[in-house]
Design an enzyme around this catalytic site. Structure first.
Site, PDB file in Angstrom:
ATOM      1  N   TYR A 153      45.904  38.335  24.957  1.00  0.00           N
ATOM      2  CA  TYR A 153      45.832  39.048  23.682  1.00  0.00           C
ATOM      3  C   TYR A 153      46.985  40.018  23.525  1.00  0.00           C
ATOM      4  CZ  TYR A 153      44.287  43.396  25.939  1.00  0.00           C
ATOM      5  OH  TYR A 153      44.240  44.541  26.692  1.00  0.00           O
TER       6      TYR A 153
ATOM      7  N   GLU B  49      48.583  52.702  36.810  1.00  0.00           N
ATOM      8  CA  GLU B  49      48.613  52.971  35.367  1.00  0.00           C
ATOM      9  C   GLU B  49      47.240  53.467  34.934  1.00  0.00           C
ATOM     10  OE1 GLU B  49      49.222  49.369  33.011  1.00  0.00           O
ATOM     11  OE2 GLU B  49      48.135  48.169  34.471  1.00  0.00           O
TER      12      GLU B  49
ATOM     13  N   LYS C 119      48.796  40.064  30.017  1.00  0.00           N
ATOM     14  CA  LYS C 119      47.818  40.727  29.134  1.00  0.00           C
ATOM     15  C   LYS C 119      46.670  39.753  28.903  1.00  0.00           C
ATOM     16  CE  LYS C 119      47.950  44.078  25.330  1.00  0.00           C
ATOM     17  NZ  LYS C 119      47.279  45.181  26.035  1.00  0.00           N
TER      18      LYS C 119
ATOM     19  N   LEU D 152      50.824  46.526  33.558  1.00  0.00           N
ATOM     20  CA  LEU D 152      51.272  45.895  32.318  1.00  0.00           C
ATOM     21  C   LEU D 152      52.522  46.656  31.869  1.00  0.00           C
ATOM     22  CD1 LEU D 152      50.473  43.776  30.095  1.00  0.00           C
ATOM     23  CD2 LEU D 152      49.747  45.758  28.764  1.00  0.00           C
TER      24      LEU D 152
HETATM   25  N1  PDD Z   1      46.258  48.319  25.954  1.00  0.00           N
HETATM   26  N2  PDD Z   1      48.356  49.122  30.498  1.00  0.00           N
HETATM   27  C1  PDD Z   1      47.184  48.565  30.152  1.00  0.00           C
HETATM   28  C2  PDD Z   1      46.253  48.136  31.228  1.00  0.00           C
HETATM   29  C3  PDD Z   1      46.875  48.397  28.795  1.00  0.00           C
HETATM   30  O1  PDD Z   1      45.705  47.821  28.443  1.00  0.00           O
HETATM   31  C4  PDD Z   1      47.775  48.847  27.797  1.00  0.00           C
HETATM   32  C5  PDD Z   1      47.513  48.700  26.331  1.00  0.00           C
HETATM   33  C6  PDD Z   1      48.989  49.432  28.216  1.00  0.00           C
HETATM   34  C7  PDD Z   1      50.017  49.909  27.239  1.00  0.00           C
HETATM   35  O2  PDD Z   1      50.706  48.826  26.658  1.00  0.00           O
HETATM   36  P1  PDD Z   1      51.332  48.911  25.201  1.00  0.00           P
HETATM   37  O3  PDD Z   1      52.224  50.108  25.182  1.00  0.00           O
HETATM   38  O4  PDD Z   1      52.079  47.637  25.066  1.00  0.00           O
HETATM   39  O5  PDD Z   1      50.191  49.052  24.233  1.00  0.00           O
HETATM   40  C8  PDD Z   1      49.236  49.546  29.576  1.00  0.00           C
HETATM   41  C9  PDD Z   1      45.960  47.966  24.585  1.00  0.00           C
HETATM   42  C10 PDD Z   1      46.350  48.997  23.577  1.00  0.00           C
HETATM   43  C11 PDD Z   1      44.485  47.572  24.500  1.00  0.00           C
HETATM   44  O6  PDD Z   1      44.066  46.822  25.372  1.00  0.00           O
HETATM   45  O7  PDD Z   1      43.791  47.957  23.556  1.00  0.00           O
END
Ligand code: PDD
Length: 285
Positions: free
Chosen positions: A34, A179, A147, A203
């Site tokens: 996703y 993270e 992801k 991620l």
């Molecule tokens: N999540 N690390 C994890 C485990 C994440 O789920 C996310 C983002 C990030 C940050 O990635 P980005 O800057 O590309 O949004 C880091 C999204 C927002 C979610 O699952 O809703």
């Protein structure tokens, strides 16, 4: 009703008309991927970067897109328009589709893309006042760079944090901070920024990548090196980043280590510069 139009396959239809097979592999195995993209003033931010990562996640999982990535972008734009989103998010996922339940997947199986869009304002309160965090072991698998829909390690950690009245869980693997449960983690020490390298253990957030570029522009040193829970405890400033949060200062950590942090000048500067990037992107649309 709000959010009434969704993407199902290659069509924008009413949410009530969606029918997902009981044996969709996303449903049975979490076999899918996703992306979450933020919409500012009706325009998705960093759409190309998000869909590049979507393609990378698909390729790492040996999944094929049912149609081209350009078409996915077009459908995403249609979905945003159909729901009349000014500020909000668009969520796009792809599963390996439906087949009689068996662990072995067939490479020819037809993937299913679905998506929805939702109105939402950036979390001004968290950005301004910061959030409390809870440090807990990272129990996830070893491909956190993908992801994927498998988010149990993340959702369990988020629950633990909430049970301690904290807004985010920070994760560590054997004493190395990786993270957040849905965000990337940064610490500031002596005006230098530290964040876990983009390996299989995190991620590589799109927001993280913007922040690293901004530090370059601002002449701030960024160390993409693993750092320990002790270093987290001794940090001058801590912040987290994600698509939905942008940058949120961390004001405390509990759990495996305990500390409180001021909201410092480096965090504030990066917040401001990221907002500038978002504004510029809107002007250039
Ligand atoms: N999540 N690390 C994890 C485990 C994440 O789920 C996310 C983002 C990030 C940050 O990635 P980005 O800057 O590309 O949004 C880091 C999204 C927002 C979610 O699952 O809703």
């Amino acid at each position: 009703m709000e959010n009434q139009f969704v993407l199902f396959g290659n069509q924008i239809i009413e949410r009530d008309h969606v029918s997902i097979d009981m044996e969709d592999r996303g449903y049975n195995f979490g076999d899918g991927i996703y992306e979450v993209v933020y919409i500012y003033g009706g325009e998705p931010f960093s759409l190309n970067e998000h869909f590049r990562r979507f393609e990378e996640s698909a390729s790492k999982l040996d999944m094929k897109l049912p149609y081209s990535i350009e078409q996915v972008k077009e459908k995403t734009a249609e979905l945003i328009k159909a729901n009349n989103i000014h500020n909000g998010i668009v969520y796009i996922q792809m599963t390996r589709g439906a087949s009689p339940r068996a662990h072995l997947y067939e490479r020819e199986s037809a993937s299913l893309i679905t998506g929805f869009a939702r109105k939402m304002d950036p979390p001004a309160d968290a950005q301004e006042k910061g959030i409390k965090t809870y440090l807990t072991p990272d129990i996830r698998w070893l491909r956190c760079d993908i992801k994927s829909l498998n988010l149990l390690g993340n959702t369990m950690a988020k629950r633990i944090a909430a049970d301690h009245s904290c807004g985010e869980a920070l994760l560590h693997r054997d004493g190395i901070c990786t993270e957040g449960s849905s965000s990337n983690l940064f610490i500031v020490k002596n005006n230098e920024v530290h964040t876990h390298p983009a390996t299989n253990l995190i991620l590589n957030g799109i927001t993280r990548q913007h922040i690293i570029e901004i530090t370059g522009e601002e002449g701030i040193t960024v160390n993409e090196e693993p750092f320990t829970t002790e270093e987290l405890q001794a940090a001058d400033e801590v912040f987290i980043s994600s698509t939905t949060m942008e940058i949120a200062p961390v004001i405390s950590v509990e759990g495996a280590v305990q500390a409180t942090y001021p909201i410092g000048s480096v965090t504030r500067r990066l917040q401001e510069k990221l907002k500038d990037r978002i504004k510029q992107h809107r002007v250039h649309q």
